[in-house]
Motif scaffolding. Sequence first.
Motif, PDB file in Angstrom:
ATOM      1  N   LYS A  36       0.824  -1.222   0.000  1.00  0.00           N
ATOM      2  CA  LYS A  36       0.000   0.000   0.000  1.00  0.00           C
ATOM      3  C   LYS A  36       0.853   1.266   0.000  1.00  0.00           C
ATOM      4  CE  LYS A  36      -4.024  -2.021   0.402  1.00  0.00           C
ATOM      5  NZ  LYS A  36      -4.888  -2.071  -0.739  1.00  0.00           N
ATOM      6  N   VAL A  37       2.061   1.174   0.573  1.00  0.00           N
ATOM      7  CA  VAL A  37       2.926   2.351   0.700  1.00  0.00           C
ATOM      8  C   VAL A  37       4.373   1.889   0.737  1.00  0.00           C
ATOM      9  CG1 VAL A  37       2.757   2.329   3.235  1.00  0.00           C
ATOM     10  CG2 VAL A  37       3.377   4.454   2.094  1.00  0.00           C
ATOM     11  N   ILE A  38       5.254   2.749   0.245  1.00  0.00           N
ATOM     12  CA  ILE A  38       6.685   2.530   0.427  1.00  0.00           C
ATOM     13  C   ILE A  38       7.261   3.787   1.061  1.00  0.00           C
ATOM     14  CG2 ILE A  38       7.278   3.206  -1.939  1.00  0.00           C
ATOM     15  CD1 ILE A  38       9.642   1.165  -1.721  1.00  0.00           C
ATOM     16  N   TYR A  39       7.975   3.603   2.160  1.00  0.00           N
ATOM     17  CA  TYR A  39       8.667   4.693   2.839  1.00  0.00           C
ATOM     18  C   TYR A  39      10.119   4.649   2.380  1.00  0.00           C
ATOM     19  CZ  TYR A  39       4.696   4.189   6.044  1.00  0.00           C
ATOM     20  OH  TYR A  39       3.438   4.082   6.590  1.00  0.00           O
ATOM     21  N   MET A  40      10.674   5.826   2.069  1.00  0.00           N
ATOM     22  CA  MET A  40      12.050   5.866   1.606  1.00  0.00           C
ATOM     23  C   MET A  40      12.797   7.024   2.229  1.00  0.00           C
ATOM     24  SD  MET A  40      11.891   4.962  -2.410  1.00  0.00           S
ATOM     25  CE  MET A  40      12.191   3.276  -2.848  1.00  0.00           C
ATOM     26  N   THR A  41      14.088   6.790   2.479  1.00  0.00           N
ATOM     27  CA  THR A  41      14.959   7.839   2.991  1.00  0.00           C
ATOM     28  C   THR A  41      15.889   8.292   1.867  1.00  0.00           C
ATOM     29  OG1 THR A  41      16.587   6.186   3.699  1.00  0.00           O
ATOM     30  CG2 THR A  41      14.946   6.847   5.324  1.00  0.00           C
ATOM     31  N   ASP A  42      16.322   9.523   1.941  1.00  0.00           N
ATOM     32  CA  ASP A  42      17.357  10.041   1.031  1.00  0.00           C
ATOM     33  C   ASP A  42      17.015   9.883  -0.441  1.00  0.00           C
ATOM     34  OD1 ASP A  42      18.937  10.419   3.366  1.00  0.00           O
ATOM     35  OD2 ASP A  42      19.546   8.324   3.260  1.00  0.00           O
ATOM     36  N   VAL A  43      15.774  10.177  -0.817  1.00  0.00           N
ATOM     37  CA  VAL A  43      15.341   9.966  -2.198  1.00  0.00           C
ATOM     38  C   VAL A  43      15.068  11.297  -2.885  1.00  0.00           C
ATOM     39  CG1 VAL A  43      13.529   8.984  -3.639  1.00  0.00           C
ATOM     40  CG2 VAL A  43      14.396   7.709  -1.718  1.00  0.00           C
ATOM     41  N   ASP A  44      15.418  11.365  -4.147  1.00  0.00           N
ATOM     42  CA  ASP A  44      15.167  12.531  -4.986  1.00  0.00           C
ATOM     43  C   ASP A  44      13.670  12.634  -5.284  1.00  0.00           C
ATOM     44  OD1 ASP A  44      14.887  14.094  -7.459  1.00  0.00           O
ATOM     45  OD2 ASP A  44      17.062  13.999  -7.533  1.00  0.00           O
ATOM     46  N   ASP A  45      13.150  13.840  -5.345  1.00  0.00           N
ATOM     47  CA  ASP A  45      11.731  14.057  -5.653  1.00  0.00           C
ATOM     48  C   ASP A  45      11.330  13.519  -7.024  1.00  0.00           C
ATOM     49  OD1 ASP A  45      10.831  15.118  -3.290  1.00  0.00           O
ATOM     50  OD2 ASP A  45      11.121  17.205  -3.882  1.00  0.00           O
ATOM     51  N   GLU A  46      12.295  13.320  -7.920  1.00  0.00           N
ATOM     52  CA  GLU A  46      12.000  12.782  -9.259  1.00  0.00           C
ATOM     53  C   GLU A  46      11.366  11.395  -9.172  1.00  0.00           C
ATOM     54  OE1 GLU A  46      12.137  14.175 -12.376  1.00  0.00           O
ATOM     55  OE2 GLU A  46      12.467  15.981 -11.193  1.00  0.00           O
ATOM     56  N   ILE A  47      11.739  10.630  -8.161  1.00  0.00           N
ATOM     57  CA  ILE A  47      11.164   9.291  -7.990  1.00  0.00           C
ATOM     58  C   ILE A  47       9.664   9.413  -7.734  1.00  0.00           C
ATOM     59  CG2 ILE A  47      11.250   7.154  -6.644  1.00  0.00           C
ATOM     60  CD1 ILE A  47      13.850   7.687  -8.197  1.00  0.00           C
ATOM     61  N   LYS A  48       9.299  10.388  -6.910  1.00  0.00           N
ATOM     62  CA  LYS A  48       7.873  10.608  -6.605  1.00  0.00           C
ATOM     63  C   LYS A  48       7.121  11.039  -7.874  1.00  0.00           C
ATOM     64  CE  LYS A  48       5.034  12.002  -2.861  1.00  0.00           C
ATOM     65  NZ  LYS A  48       5.011  12.150  -1.439  1.00  0.00           N
ATOM     66  N   LYS A  49       7.741  11.867  -8.689  1.00  0.00           N
ATOM     67  CA  LYS A  49       7.113  12.306  -9.938  1.00  0.00           C
ATOM     68  C   LYS A  49       6.899  11.120 -10.885  1.00  0.00           C
ATOM     69  CE  LYS A  49       8.952  16.990  -9.767  1.00  0.00           C
ATOM     70  NZ  LYS A  49       9.957  17.920 -10.291  1.00  0.00           N
ATOM     71  N   THR A  50       7.872  10.212 -10.931  1.00  0.00           N
ATOM     72  CA  THR A  50       7.737   9.016 -11.766  1.00  0.00           C
ATOM     73  C   THR A  50       6.559   8.179 -11.304  1.00  0.00           C
ATOM     74  OG1 THR A  50      10.104   8.958 -12.251  1.00  0.00           O
ATOM     75  CG2 THR A  50       8.889   6.894 -12.523  1.00  0.00           C
ATOM     76  N   LEU A  51       6.433   7.979  -9.993  1.00  0.00           N
ATOM     77  CA  LEU A  51       5.303   7.214  -9.460  1.00  0.00           C
ATOM     78  C   LEU A  51       3.978   7.894  -9.787  1.00  0.00           C
ATOM     79  CD1 LEU A  51       4.020   4.931  -7.824  1.00  0.00           C
ATOM     80  CD2 LEU A  51       4.369   6.336  -5.779  1.00  0.00           C
ATOM     81  N   ASP A  52       3.920   9.206  -9.671  1.00  0.00           N
ATOM     82  CA  ASP A  52       2.685   9.937  -9.996  1.00  0.00           C
ATOM     83  C   ASP A  52       2.275   9.687 -11.448  1.00  0.00           C
ATOM     84  OD1 ASP A  52       2.568  10.946  -7.425  1.00  0.00           O
ATOM     85  OD2 ASP A  52       3.443  12.892  -7.950  1.00  0.00           O
ATOM     86  N   LYS A  53       3.247   9.688 -12.361  1.00  0.00           N
ATOM     87  CA  LYS A  53       2.953   9.415 -13.779  1.00  0.00           C
ATOM     88  C   LYS A  53       2.418   7.995 -13.966  1.00  0.00           C
ATOM     89  CE  LYS A  53       6.494  12.517 -15.612  1.00  0.00           C
ATOM     90  NZ  LYS A  53       7.812  12.575 -16.254  1.00  0.00           N
ATOM     91  N   VAL A  54       3.052   7.037 -13.298  1.00  0.00           N
ATOM     92  CA  VAL A  54       2.609   5.639 -13.402  1.00  0.00           C
ATOM     93  C   VAL A  54       1.190   5.499 -12.865  1.00  0.00           C
ATOM     94  CG1 VAL A  54       2.991   3.296 -12.514  1.00  0.00           C
ATOM     95  CG2 VAL A  54       4.922   4.637 -13.362  1.00  0.00           C
ATOM     96  N   ASN A  55       0.929   6.083 -11.700  1.00  0.00           N
ATOM     97  CA  ASN A  55      -0.408   5.995 -11.098  1.00  0.00           C
ATOM     98  C   ASN A  55      -1.476   6.653 -11.982  1.00  0.00           C
ATOM     99  OD1 ASN A  55       0.227   4.520  -8.817  1.00  0.00           O
ATOM    100  ND2 ASN A  55       0.512   6.306  -7.526  1.00  0.00           N
TER     101      ASN A  55
END
Length: 196
Positions: A36-55
């Motif tokens: 349901k969720v993945i928690y991540m440390t030290d991650v670039d915001d680009e990863i979140k943008k990629t997930l938003d596109k996939v979703n």
Amino acid sequence: MTMPSSVAVLRIGHRLVRDDRTTTHAVLVSRAMGSKVIYMTDVDDEIKKTLDKVNKRWGGENEFKLEIIDNWKKIVKSWKENGGIVVHLTMYGSLINEKIKEIKELNQKILVIIGAEKVPKEVYFLADYNIAIGSQPHSEIAALAIFLDRIFEGNQFNKSFLDEKMKIIPSVKGKNVIMRNQSQLNNANPKKKNQN
């Protein structure tokens, strides 16, 4: 069949620049395999943008999320305080074949910890289970996929997202994709598109 009420993933660490693709894969595997969720440390915001596109394309905007966190220990402690169990995937742990039934029978929500790099020693002691997929060097993403598949017994593949704009229809040859526009999503009347 006993299933956990929910599963989340915590990925500790991120190797800058060379790890972006691996980090993205950790997110996509978590999403596709039923977390349901993945928690991540030290991650670039680009990863979140990629997930938003996939979703947006494949659905799941309200069903799977990525949370970028500062303190992984707080997540672990909070998870345990709220009645969940913590499973750390490591090749040094107990073999999955010996422990998976026990973990499933607990019928509790599960936080799965994977490391992008060497995890702090403390993780081994905070985890309720240190589980090895195998006792040979391997990818943390492969370990995550195998663990989630064992937990959900393949049932995660029967799930579909209500807001998906694209859906793959299994095909022996070629590509068979359903494409939906916003009005079709509202009417739940998909238009089929074949690609070869």
